[in-house]
Design a protein around this motif. Structure first.
Motif, PDB file in Angstrom:
ATOM      1  N   TYR A 149       1.050  -1.151  -0.133  1.00 36.10           N
ATOM      2  CA  TYR A 149       0.290  -0.109   0.079  1.00 36.10           C
ATOM      3  C   TYR A 149       0.997   0.972  -0.630  1.00 36.10           C
ATOM      4  CZ  TYR A 149      -3.400  -3.132   1.748  1.00 36.10           C
ATOM      5  OH  TYR A 149      -4.016  -4.524   1.894  1.00 36.10           O
ATOM      6  N   ILE A 150       0.634   1.821  -0.825  1.00 37.71           N
ATOM      7  CA  ILE A 150       1.779   3.382  -0.786  1.00 37.71           C
ATOM      8  C   ILE A 150       0.705   4.305  -0.229  1.00 37.71           C
ATOM      9  CG2 ILE A 150       2.772   5.104  -2.426  1.00 37.71           C
ATOM     10  CD1 ILE A 150       4.400   2.446  -2.759  1.00 37.71           C
ATOM     11  N   THR A 151       1.093   5.280   0.027  1.00 38.98           N
ATOM     12  CA  THR A 151       0.334   6.535   0.696  1.00 38.98           C
ATOM     13  C   THR A 151       1.446   7.809   0.694  1.00 38.98           C
ATOM     14  OG1 THR A 151      -1.491   7.027   1.748  1.00 38.98           O
ATOM     15  CG2 THR A 151       0.514   5.421   3.459  1.00 38.98           C
ATOM     16  N   GLN A 152       0.511   9.141   0.628  1.00 37.59           N
ATOM     17  CA  GLN A 152       1.410  10.058   1.225  1.00 37.59           C
ATOM     18  C   GLN A 152       1.205  10.360   2.390  1.00 37.59           C
ATOM     19  OE1 GLN A 152      -2.109  10.141  -0.378  1.00 37.59           O
ATOM     20  NE2 GLN A 152      -1.862   9.505  -2.916  1.00 37.59           N
ATOM     21  N   GLY A 153       3.059  11.005   2.274  1.00 34.38           N
ATOM     22  CA  GLY A 153       2.786  11.258   4.141  1.00 34.38           C
ATOM     23  C   GLY A 153       2.753  13.088   3.833  1.00 34.38           C
ATOM     24  N   PHE A 154       1.925  13.665   5.134  1.00 36.49           N
ATOM     25  CA  PHE A 154       2.293  14.868   4.739  1.00 36.49           C
ATOM     26  C   PHE A 154       0.995  15.601   4.659  1.00 36.49           C
ATOM     27  CE2 PHE A 154       3.710  19.640   2.206  1.00 36.49           C
ATOM     28  CZ  PHE A 154       3.646  19.832   3.934  1.00 36.49           C
ATOM     29  N   ILE A 155       0.209  14.917   4.244  1.00 39.15           N
ATOM     30  CA  ILE A 155      -0.805  15.299   3.331  1.00 39.15           C
ATOM     31  C   ILE A 155      -2.464  15.344   3.989  1.00 39.15           C
ATOM     32  CG2 ILE A 155       0.220  16.485   1.395  1.00 39.15           C
ATOM     33  CD1 ILE A 155      -1.467  14.161  -0.184  1.00 39.15           C
ATOM     34  N   CYS A 156      -3.311  16.037   4.450  1.00 40.11           N
ATOM     35  CA  CYS A 156      -4.560  15.314   5.103  1.00 40.11           C
ATOM     36  C   CYS A 156      -5.550  16.735   4.805  1.00 40.11           C
ATOM     37  CB  CYS A 156      -4.093  15.257   7.093  1.00 40.11           C
ATOM     38  SG  CYS A 156      -4.054  17.179   7.454  1.00 40.11           S
ATOM     39  N   ARG A 157      -6.923  16.514   5.700  1.00 42.11           N
ATOM     40  CA  ARG A 157      -7.720  17.073   5.393  1.00 42.11           C
ATOM     41  C   ARG A 157      -7.723  17.580   6.601  1.00 42.11           C
ATOM     42  NH1 ARG A 157     -10.412  17.786   0.748  1.00 42.11           N
ATOM     43  NH2 ARG A 157     -10.203  15.373  -0.466  1.00 42.11           N
ATOM     44  N   ASN A 158      -8.157  19.254   7.245  1.00 39.76           N
ATOM     45  CA  ASN A 158      -8.577  19.252   8.242  1.00 39.76           C
ATOM     46  C   ASN A 158     -10.094  19.102   8.907  1.00 39.76           C
ATOM     47  OD1 ASN A 158     -10.479  21.441   6.646  1.00 39.76           O
ATOM     48  ND2 ASN A 158      -8.517  22.640   7.092  1.00 39.76           N
TER      49      ASN A 158
END
Ligand code: ADP
Ligand code: ASP
Ligand code: MG
Length: 438
Positions: free
Chosen positions: A176-185
């Motif tokens: 599973y590849i996923t993005q670090g750092f980003i999210c939703r508030n």
């Protein structure tokens, strides 16, 4: 399941991405968190700065330059025309999207969206590369499960629930590849976990899936016992307690983001720092274990301002410290170090945005003096108060350096000293000599 995070340096070129792909394809199921390719987030910040300043031409110049670089990376990364084409489409769509922000009003909201593109691109590139190599790899969209609450803190219950839904959608995926750092508030808008926050993503995921280990892969062999950029003879520390690592990360050892420690510590999941350039090196293991009677490492954090408040009335005045702290709190300025005496208190801050207002308010309670251009030196290890001689050694190392504050006893793991930034190099070298090389 393990969670592995590869930083910007580890995915910084097509060649590096291939090396990461090789490292992660050992047949074990895992979640892989990626940063943006190194330099990309900085470029996206630069683009945003131009757009804030209403200079779309400046922004477009950087966008075009960055896009050309990415096109080269894509051509180098994939073997087949099919995947080269897929890669080019990823680049084209993200860069056109970034370009669309040069035409409209640009606010904090748009900046967050622009900053998110780096991780979205790097993960898409690596995911396609793995698929081209025949690996069953899928993308877990961080924006669908990583979320912060109204206080801008990660929401672990939401993250756990949504992440499990995502994982269950792909039961036979190997990677599973996923993005670090980003999210939703809390309002559902795109946001991020602050610069360097991919480490935090990895430990939040580790806690959410109860991982057996969280691995932070970077371009250096583990946490060093001193800053390798300043001191010649440094060596990697093989084992650290969570609290030791947290102190080091907070006080300047940039190899790990300080926020990353807490979720792993609470879930009692070991964090291992590993080196992409030398993958078989043992790196640094961070866990709940303490190595008895050992000083582990030294770190330094500059840009510190010390503030002293002296009050002759403090002697009998209970509530004095509360009033002092409330002033800092009201300006959302956190205090790093504190030293008290019966007639005064010294504190340090690194955020001087509201310094003048803070000083004005403090002056109601006593005489205020400020020393700027200071630096905190942090020594960590098993510094339990019953251990003998360690404080003496640290102070001995500083015998030729003016010391403004010393803080000891706040935890079992640390002594901090405040000195002039100009003395940082000498202090780190002297501590290295006295603590590790004598
Ligand atoms: P990544 O992209 O892997 O997250 P970063 O650029 O965020 O990497 O940070 C890791 C880098 O920080 C390493 O390349 C290392 O050279 C550097 N670094 C800075 N301070 C220290 C320190 N005290 N000890 C070890 N490495 C440090
Ligand atoms: N790409 C982001 C940054 O450069 C997050 C990270 O790398 O951890 O800050
Ligand atoms: Mg980093």
């Amino acid at each position: 399941m393990k969670v592995l995070k590869f930083g910007g340096t580890s995915v910084g070129s097509a060649q590096r991405m291939k090396e990461v792909a090789e490292l992660i394809t050992d047949g074990e199921r895992k979640i892989v968190v990626l940063s943006a390719m190194s330099g990309t987030t900085n470029s996206l910040v630069e683009i945003s700065d131009y757009l804030y300043k209403k200079n779309p031409d400046g922004a477009n110049e950087i966008i075009n330059r960055l896009e050309i670089k990415y096109k080269q990376h894509v051509d180098e990364l994939y073997k087949t025309e099919e995947y080269k084409q897929k890669g080019r489409e990823v680049i084209k769509s993200h860069f056109n999207y970034i370009r669309s922000f040069t035409k409209d009003l640009f606010t904090l909201f748009e900046e967050k969206v622009v900053l998110a593109q780096g991780e979205l691109i790097s993960t898409a590139m690596v995911n396609y590369y793995l698929q081209e190599c025949g690996v069953k790899s899928v993308l877990l969209p961080a924006l669908d499960y990583m979320r912060t609450d109204k206080n801008a803190e990660p929401d672990p219950i939401y993250i756990k629930e949504k992440l499990h839904i995502q994982l269950e959608l792909h039961p036979d995926a190997e990677i599973y590849i996923t993005q670090g750092f980003i999210c939703r508030n809390a309002y559902g808008e795109i946001d991020n976990l602050q610069r360097g926050g991919s480490d935090y993503t990895a430990s939040l995921i580790g806690a959410a899936v109860n991982a057996s280990e969280i691995q932070i892969w970077t371009d250096i062999d583990g946490m060093h016992n001193n800053d390798p950029r300043i001191v010649e003879k440094t060596s990697p520390v093989r084992q650290l307690h969570f609290e030791e690592a947290a102190e080091l990360a907070y006080f300047g050892a940039k190899i790990l983001h300080p926020t990353c420690i807490q979720p792993a510590k609470y879930a009692n999941i070991p964090v291992r720092l590993l080196n992409t350039i030398d993958p078989t090196a043992p790196g640094t293991m961070i866990s709940n274990e303490t190595e008895k009677g050992k000083i582990k490492a030294v770190a330094a954090k500059g840009g510190i301002t010390a503030i002293k408040i002296k009050s002759s009335r403090m002697l009998l005045a209970h509530g004095f410290l509360r009033k002092v702290f409330e002033i800092f709190e009201s300006y959302q300025t956190s205090i790093d170090m504190i030293c008290t005496s019966e007639v005064g208190v010294s504190v340090t801050i690194d955020n001087t945005r509201h310094l003048n207002e803070i000083l004005d308010d403090l002056k109601k309670y006593g005489t205020v003096t400020v020393d700027s251009g200071m630096c905190i030196i942090c020594v960590v290890g098993d510094l339990d108060w019953e251990n003998l001689g360690f404080e003496a050694k640290v102070v001995q190392a500083m015998k030729n350096i003016p010391v403004r504050m010393i803080s000891y006893g706040g935890s079992n793991y640390n002594i901090s000293l405040l000195i002039k930034e100009d003395d940082k190099k000498t202090a780190l070298q002297s501590l290295s000599h006295v603590l590790f090389n004598e």
